[in-house]
Design a protein around this motif. Structure first.
Motif, mmCIF file in Angstrom:
data_model
loop_
_atom_site.group_PDB
_atom_site.id
_atom_site.type_symbol
_atom_site.label_atom_id
_atom_site.label_comp_id
_atom_site.label_asym_id
_atom_site.label_seq_id
_atom_site.Cartn_x
_atom_site.Cartn_y
_atom_site.Cartn_z
ATOM 1 N N ASP A 35 0.864 -1.171 0.000
ATOM 2 C CA ASP A 35 0.000 0.000 0.000
ATOM 3 C C ASP A 35 0.903 1.225 0.000
ATOM 4 O O ASP A 35 1.570 1.514 0.983
ATOM 5 N N THR A 36 0.946 1.950 -1.106
ATOM 6 C CA THR A 36 1.852 3.096 -1.191
ATOM 7 C C THR A 36 1.374 4.286 -0.368
ATOM 8 O O THR A 36 2.091 5.287 -0.268
ATOM 9 N N ASP A 37 0.189 4.180 0.242
ATOM 10 C CA ASP A 37 -0.258 5.216 1.169
ATOM 11 C C ASP A 37 0.458 5.077 2.506
ATOM 12 O O ASP A 37 0.425 5.993 3.334
ATOM 13 N N GLU A 38 1.086 3.930 2.735
ATOM 14 C CA GLU A 38 1.811 3.654 3.977
ATOM 15 C C GLU A 38 3.307 3.613 3.673
ATOM 16 O O GLU A 38 3.725 3.151 2.616
ATOM 17 N N GLY A 39 4.117 4.064 4.608
ATOM 18 C CA GLY A 39 5.564 4.020 4.404
ATOM 19 C C GLY A 39 6.063 5.252 3.673
ATOM 20 O O GLY A 39 5.432 6.310 3.685
ATOM 21 N N ASN A 40 7.203 5.113 3.009
ATOM 22 C CA ASN A 40 7.842 6.275 2.399
ATOM 23 C C ASN A 40 7.744 6.283 0.876
ATOM 24 O O ASN A 40 8.639 6.760 0.185
ATOM 25 N N TRP A 41 6.644 5.801 0.339
ATOM 26 C CA TRP A 41 6.461 5.754 -1.116
ATOM 27 C C TRP A 41 6.019 7.099 -1.690
ATOM 28 O O TRP A 41 6.177 7.351 -2.878
#
Length: 164
Positions: A35-41
């Motif tokens: 999920d690119t909404d989470e982390g440093n994406w």
């Protein structure tokens, strides 16, 4: 496209359509999903949340034994469409999306009047662009199990029907 060649799939759609819920269900089925909404994406560029193209590219370049599902909806995702074997748009009627935003407990986005107005505008303005870039479109107002199974068929290369 065969399952052997299917290595990366993007799941995209408007806020409240159920992307994160589908991703969680895919994870429960043992499918590698990010999920690119989470982390440093995501990086903020002049107030606009955009994918960090180098970070997402590195993710897509990672060797894997099974398909990878990436979830996200950002203005610059089209720069990487050529890296995905499928781009799946999850869609639902505006009333369904607004009700999901109103009742969800996992995220406060979409609860304020201003945010709901923004979502309505994005459904009108952004979703048609997402639809134009999608290889597959799935009605996410269907029961979750049906949506997840439809997405998994595409991930596994068993459903190559074009987008509507």
């Amino acid at each position: 496209m065969t399952a052997e060649r299917l290595r990366a799939v993007l799941v995209t759609g408007m806020s409240g359509v159920g992307k994160s819920t589908v991703l969680a269900a895919l994870n429960q089925r043992g499918i590698d999903a990010v999920d690119t909404d989470e982390g440093n994406w995501i990086e903020d560029v002049d107030g606009e949340p955009l994918w960090s193209i180098p970070r997402v590219t590195a993710l897509l370049d990672t060797q894997r034994d099974q398909p990878l599902v990436v979830q996200g909806t950002v203005a610059n995702q089209g720069q990487l469409y050529h890296r995905f074997d499928a781009v799946i748009l999850l869609t639902a009627a505006q009333a369904v999306i607004l009700e999901r935003l109103r009742t969800r407990t996992s995220n406060d986005y979409g609860k304020s009047l201003a945010e709901r107005s923004k979502v309505e505008q994005e459904i009108r303005d952004v979703e048609p662009r997402l639809r134009a870039g999608a290889t597959h479109v799935i009605d996410a107002s269907a029961p979750l199990v049906d949506v997840v199974e439809a997405v998994e068929r595409i991930i596994r290369g068993r459903d190559v029907a074009p987008a509507e």
